[in-house]
Design an enzyme around this catalytic site. Structure first.
Site, PDB file in Angstrom:
ATOM      1  N   MET A  38       0.858  -1.191   0.000  1.00 32.67           N
ATOM      2  CA  MET A  38       0.000   0.000   0.000  1.00 32.67           C
ATOM      3  C   MET A  38       0.892   1.237   0.000  1.00 32.67           C
ATOM      4  SD  MET A  38      -2.826  -1.256   2.806  1.00 32.67           S
ATOM      5  CE  MET A  38      -1.597  -1.943   3.928  1.00 32.67           C
ATOM      6  N   CYS A  41      -2.100  -1.983 -10.215  1.00 28.44           N
ATOM      7  CA  CYS A  41      -2.494  -0.611  -9.857  1.00 28.44           C
ATOM      8  C   CYS A  41      -3.395  -0.029 -10.948  1.00 28.44           C
ATOM      9  CB  CYS A  41      -1.259   0.266  -9.670  1.00 28.44           C
ATOM     10  SG  CYS A  41      -1.666   1.967  -9.214  1.00 28.44           S
ATOM     11  N   GLY A  95      -9.341  -9.291  -2.103  1.00 29.04           N
ATOM     12  CA  GLY A  95     -10.660  -8.734  -2.361  1.00 29.04           C
ATOM     13  C   GLY A  95     -11.730  -9.293  -1.448  1.00 29.04           C
TER      14      GLY A  95
END
Length: 520
Positions: free
Chosen positions: A24, A108, A209
């Protein structure tokens, strides 16, 4: 020792990691990784690093990797974004001694990745990706891994994963969203795509996810067959069509966050969870939802031992205290304005006291307000509002940037620009007033080095001109480089000294070779 591959790499080097903290940007720094490891994370990634900058900038390497070496921070995977095989490998070679694997970011979806031509915007360029992975697999002493996003079509996603595996990828992280699914339009990740990839490849696969609690991790592993699950930040809205691209919807009648059992997803709906959890609850992998101040204080203690930019600390505190800051808006503004670590710690302590006061006034049997599964002082996922909710009218507070720049703002300049203007009152930030420079014919950089740069005999910038003039023993009056003149003067002077021998010429570039050997 030979380089481990595939499942052997996952089981021996990574210790069979199942709980993974995602890469991140500005959020998975050393302090946060250590906090996450203390609370159940078994593998962490660095923030995404730019391969080209990593190669050319020693300070960038030092600040983002070399100074963050810590024995407790292993196993560790370093992630790069790149679009050139040679640059990617050069960066990886500089990083491989500080990690257990090198990851190529192919997931990304942000606009900066589109402008820079990396991340998910390379997913159609299979020949380029194949050459990047293949070269890295041959040159590196550590394995190469990839993090990807899916295509809308399952069969194309499977072929994509198989291509990367064939090129030399030893572990694949599959984010079950397309590159179009981002921001308030993220929708749910498709575990069906992830399950199909897992069945089609012979290397370990991590799923990314729809993870907001430990039960989701276990359900994901059971439903998809993956080796591990990666958690990051909240990324999709509730009460919206969940995934128009992948054709996934939240069926009528299914409970949302306000269901009686908020930490367990509706049965049979593994791909419809409303948020990811690590940034809002670092204890996610422990199956706990502790009081926010418990983790905030622990994180600040780690930061004191392993300093990081104040912007990272502030961002983490905003996420940890997210729900409480919706209640105590004044402290939200104070958190945005403080400029020191101790100032941030003081605001966090004030928030703790406010929460304890709220707890003391809480009536027995009371329930959380709104859609929150727990009271605001408990670590829990955060649901991003959908597009129709993200309006100025519905937004109760001002943005963090607006709060930070509110004081002393003049002519719309940011605080950094105001500081520059204080140092140099004549400085202008109007793009139309910036001077235009001719570009160097060789490297393409502006010829900024001196006022006479445009009179260069080679039409180059000073750096390129100096190299060429030295190599060819030539002069460039425009840049004040006089290699030829100095050589002639030196030979003339030596000719007038009877005791000195003439320099031995070893070719047309004799001066360059003599000086070069002397420098060596």
């Amino acid at each position: 020792m030979p380089k481990l591959q595939g499942f052997e790499f996952w089981s021996r080097t990574l210790g069979g990691a199942r709980h993974v903290v995602a890469p991140m940007v500005d959020q998975s720094e050393l302090a946060w990784r250590l906090l996450s490891r203390r609370h159940g994370a078994q593998l962490c990634y660095t923030p995404m690093l730019h391969a080209q900058v990593f190669v050319r900038d020693a300070n960038y390497r030092k600040e983002n990797l070399y100074c963050e070496v810590c024995p407790e921070d292993r196993p560790l995977i370093v992630q790069f974004c790149a679009n050139d095989p040679e640059v990617f490998v050069q960066a990886a070679l500089l990083a491989q001694d500080y990690c257990d694997a090198i990851d190529l970011n192919l997931g990304c979806p942000q606009m900066i990745a589109k402008r820079g031509h990396y991340g998910a915007f390379l997913q159609e360029e299979w020949d380029l990706l194949q050459s990047m992975i293949l070269l890295a697999h041959e040159k590196l002493s550590v394995p190469v891994t990839c993090k990807i996003r899916v295509f809308p079509e399952i069969d194309k996603t499977v072929r994509y994963a198989q291509m990367l595996e064939k090129a030399g990828c030893q572990l694949l992280t599959v984010h079950g969203r397309t590159k179009e699914q981002k921001g308030p339009l993220s929708g749910a990740a498709s575990w069906e795509h992830i399950r199909a990839v897992r069945k089609a490849v012979a290397i370990p696969v991590f799923a990314n996810g729809n993870i907001r609690c430990l039960q989701d991790v276990e359900r994901c592993i059971q439903d998809t067959g993956v080796q591990g699950v990666m958690s990051a930040a909240p990324d999709w809205p509730v009460n919206q069509v969940v995934s128009p691209v992948l054709g996934v919807r939240w069926p009528e009648g299914c409970p949302r966050l306000s269901s009686p059992s908020p930490r367990v997803a509706p049965q049979g709906l593994p791909s419809l969870l409303p948020a990811e959890g690590n940034l809002h609850n670092p204890a996610l992998f422990e199956g706990r939802s502790p009081a926010v101040w418990e983790l905030a204080e622990e994180y600040l203690d780690i930061v004191r031992q392993h300093p990081c930019p104040l912007s990272c600390v502030r961002a983490h505190l905003f996420k940890l205290w997210h729900h409480t800051l919706q209640v105590h808006q004044q402290l939200r503004e104070e958190l945005a304005r403080v400029k020191t670590l101790e100032g941030i710690a003081a605001v966090s302590q004030a928030l703790k006291l406010r929460c304890q006061e709220d707890m003391s006034r809480q009536e027995e049997g009371a329930r959380p307000t709104g859609d929150l599964p727990f009271f605001h002082w408990i670590c829990q996922p955060c649901v991003r509002p959908g597009p129709r909710k993200s309006t100025k009218e519905s937004s109760g507070g001002r943005s963090k940037r607006a709060l930070e720049e509110e004081e002393g703002s003049t002519d719309g300049l940011s605080k950094n620009k105001q500081k520059k203007q204080l140092r140099n009152p004549n400085k202008t930030f109007d793009p139309s007033l910036k001077p235009k420079y001719a570009k160097c014919d060789q490297c393409g950089n502006p010829k900024l080095s001196c006022a006479q740069g445009n009179r260069c005999v080679f039409n180059l910038c000073r750096g390129c001109c100096k190299k060429r003039a030295f190599k060819e023993t030539a002069d460039c009056p425009g840049h004040g480089l006089l290699f030829k003149t100095k050589l002639e003067k030196s030979l003339t002077w030596k000719g007038t000294q009877p005791g000195l021998q003439e320099p031995q010429q070893t070719g047309p570039g004799g001066f360059s070779e003599i000086v070069g050997s002397a420098l060596a």
